[in-house]
Design an enzyme around this catalytic site. Structure first.
Site, PDB file in Angstrom:
ATOM      1  N   ARG A 253      -3.977  -0.535   6.103  1.00 57.85           N
ATOM      2  CA  ARG A 253      -4.798   0.627   5.383  1.00 57.85           C
ATOM      3  C   ARG A 253      -4.089   0.943   4.167  1.00 57.85           C
ATOM      4  O   ARG A 253      -3.020   1.233   3.825  1.00 57.85           O
ATOM      5  CB  ARG A 253      -4.992   1.978   6.176  1.00 57.85           C
ATOM      6  CG  ARG A 253      -5.501   1.649   7.462  1.00 57.85           C
ATOM      7  CD  ARG A 253      -7.350   1.182   7.577  1.00 57.85           C
ATOM      8  NE  ARG A 253      -7.692   0.889   8.674  1.00 57.85           N
ATOM      9  CZ  ARG A 253      -7.759  -0.373   9.280  1.00 57.85           C
ATOM     10  NH1 ARG A 253      -7.318  -1.188   8.740  1.00 57.85           N
ATOM     11  NH2 ARG A 253      -8.326  -0.379  10.389  1.00 57.85           N
ATOM     12  N   GLU A 282     -12.038   1.039  -3.039  1.00 60.85           N
ATOM     13  CA  GLU A 282     -12.183  -0.564  -3.284  1.00 60.85           C
ATOM     14  C   GLU A 282     -14.003  -0.598  -3.644  1.00 60.85           C
ATOM     15  O   GLU A 282     -14.652   0.244  -3.172  1.00 60.85           O
ATOM     16  CB  GLU A 282     -12.121  -1.202  -1.829  1.00 60.85           C
ATOM     17  CG  GLU A 282     -10.650  -1.564  -1.333  1.00 60.85           C
ATOM     18  CD  GLU A 282     -10.466  -2.138  -0.026  1.00 60.85           C
ATOM     19  OE1 GLU A 282     -11.376  -2.776   0.389  1.00 60.85           O
ATOM     20  OE2 GLU A 282      -9.378  -2.113   0.397  1.00 60.85           O
ATOM     21  N   HIS A 301      -9.237  -7.555  -0.337  1.00 59.97           N
ATOM     22  CA  HIS A 301      -9.381  -7.297   0.913  1.00 59.97           C
ATOM     23  C   HIS A 301      -9.866  -8.695   1.590  1.00 59.97           C
ATOM     24  O   HIS A 301     -11.255  -8.718   2.272  1.00 59.97           O
ATOM     25  CB  HIS A 301     -10.388  -6.306   0.880  1.00 59.97           C
ATOM     26  CG  HIS A 301     -10.355  -5.504   2.284  1.00 59.97           C
ATOM     27  ND1 HIS A 301     -10.457  -4.193   2.480  1.00 59.97           N
ATOM     28  CD2 HIS A 301      -9.939  -5.768   3.530  1.00 59.97           C
ATOM     29  CE1 HIS A 301     -10.289  -3.797   3.790  1.00 59.97           C
ATOM     30  NE2 HIS A 301     -10.160  -4.796   4.582  1.00 59.97           N
TER      31      HIS A 301
END
Length: 340
Positions: A253, A282, A301
C-alpha cells in the site's frame, strides 16, 4: 351425467393439492463493472444462472431506483458515500480488489453488510512481478539496453541473488509465494506476519521484530495491508535501520511509506534505492519527486495486474455466490476491526 357440486369440489381440491410449489424468486445481483462478461460466464458455468437475476452496469453509470431497491448482492470496485443506505435489501458486497480501505472509509457502511475482498487473486502475477523487480535491481539489462542505443560495448557485472537475504514484511499468500520463488534462487528469506506460525524454509518473526528484518535484509519487500498500524510505517527511523546497500520494494500500500523520508534516504545514499508499485495518490502526479530521484523506480501499479485478471477474480466470486445462495460462510470476508 354431469358431475354434481360435490364431485366438482373434490376435483378442484385435488387440482389445488397437485399444484407445483412456487419457486423462490431469483436473487438480484448487480455487477457494477465495465467487464461483466467473465462473471456472467462463470455464473453460467457454475449452473447458477437460474438462481440469480444478474444485471450489468458500467462504472460510470449509477444504479437505477429499481436496482437500488432490489439488489441483494453487489460486485464492484467501490461505491460512493450515500449509496449503500439506499439499498435496503443488499446483504453482501464483493470488492474487486484485495485492499478495501475505500469501502471501510465510507461513513455510512451498513454494519450488517458482509464485505468480501479479492485477497489471493493476485497470486498469479504479483509474485512474478516482484521477482522481476529483484532481477531488475541485480541484473544490469536496463543499462545494457541503454548502451546498445549508441552501439556502445559496456561490460557489466551482474549481482548474484544467490545468498542474498530477502526480507518480507507481510507473509500472507503473496508473500509466501514470493518466498518460495526466492528460495528456489537460493536466497535466504526472513519475514514477519501477525501469526508467526512456521513456514518451510522461512524465518518467521512477529511484527514487533520488524527491526531485525530491516537490519539483515538486502532487499525489503513491503506487502502490508492498509491499517492504522501500517500508516507511515517506513519512516526515517525505520529506513535508517536498513543496510546502506539495501533496496526497498513496495508492492503493498502506498501509505506505508513516508514519501519525503524515502526520497531523503535514497538521495543521501542511506539505502541503495527503491522500486515502488503503489502510491498515496494514483496516478502519481508529474511533480512528485519520486519521478526524478535517481535510484527510485516508479512502476505504475502493475504488480497485481493480469491479462485475464477478471477471470481469476470471477472464480472467487462465483464460489462466494454459490455459498451466498446456499447460506454458507463466504470466503475472504473482511475483518473490519483489522481493516482487511
Amino acid at each position: 351425467m354431469r358431475p354434481g357440486r360435490a364431485d366438482r369440489g373434490a376435483a378442484v381440491g385435488s387440482a389445488r393439492r397437485k399444484r407445483t410449489p412456487r419457486m423462490p424468486s431469483p436473487t438480484r445481483l448487480l455487477l457494477w463493472h465495465d467487464n461483466a462478461a467473465p462473471y456472467l460466464d462463470a455464473i453460467a458455468a457454475a449452473g447458477l444462472s437460474e438462481r440469480v437475476r444478474a444485471e450489468a452496469l458500467p462504472r460510470k453509470e449509477s444504479p437505477s431506483a429499481g436496482q437500488m431497491a432490489g439488489t441483494e448482492a453487489l460486485l464492484g470496485w467501490g461505491v460512493p458515500a450515500g449509496l449503500l443506505p439506499r439499498m435496503p435489501r443488499l446483504r453482501w458486497a464483493q470488492s474487486l480488489t484485495a485492499g478495501v480501505e475505500g469501502w471501510l472509509a465510507l461513513p455510512d457502511l451498513p454494519p450488517g453488510l458482509t464485505l468480501t475482498c479479492a485477497r489471493g487473486t493476485h497470486g498469479e502475477s504479483m509474485p512474478e512481478n516482484i521477482l522481476g523487480a529483484l532481477f531488475h535491481i541485480a541484473k544490469p539489462y536496463a543499462a545494457i539496453a541503454e548502451a546498445q542505443k549508441s552501439s556502445r560495448w559496456a561490460r557489466q557485472v551482474a549481482m548474484p541473488l544467490n545468498g542474498k537475504v530477502l526480507g518480507i514484511l507481510g507473509l500472507g499468500a503473496i508473500g509466501q509465494e514470493v518466498a518460495r520463488l526466492a528460495m528456489a534462487l537460493r536466497m535466504e528469506v526472513i519475514g514477519t506476519r501477525r501469526d508467526p506460525a512456521p513456514l518451510p524454509g522461512v524465518e518467521v518473526l512477529p511484527p514487533d521484530r520488524t527491526d531485525e528484518v530491516l537490519a539483515r535484509a538486502d532487499f525489503v519487500v513491503l506487502l502490508l495491508p492498509s491499517t492504522a498500524e501500517t500508516e507511515d510505517f517506513m519512516d526515517a527511523a525505520r529506513l535508517a535501520r536498513m543496510k546502506p546497500g539495501a533496496w526497498l520494494l513496495n508492492f503493498g500500500r502506498g501509505n506505508a511509506i513516508v514519501d519525503a523520508d524515502l526520497v531523503a534516504a535514497v538521495t543521501r545514499k542511506r539505502i541503495a534505492g527503491a522500486v515502488l508499485d503503489v502510491f498515496r495518490e494514483e496516478p502519481l502526479p508529474a511533480s512528485h519527486p519520486f519521478w526524478t530521484t535517481p535510484g527510485i523506480l516508479v512502476v505504475p501499479h502493475m504488480g497485481g495486474m493480469h491479462p485475464d485478471r477478471d477471470k481469476v477474480v470471477a472464480r472467487l466470486f462465483v464460489d462466494n455466490l454459490a455459498r451466498f445462495l446456499d447460506g454458507q460462510p463466504l470466503r475472504q470476508v473482511v475483518d473490519r476491526g483489522r481493516g482487511y
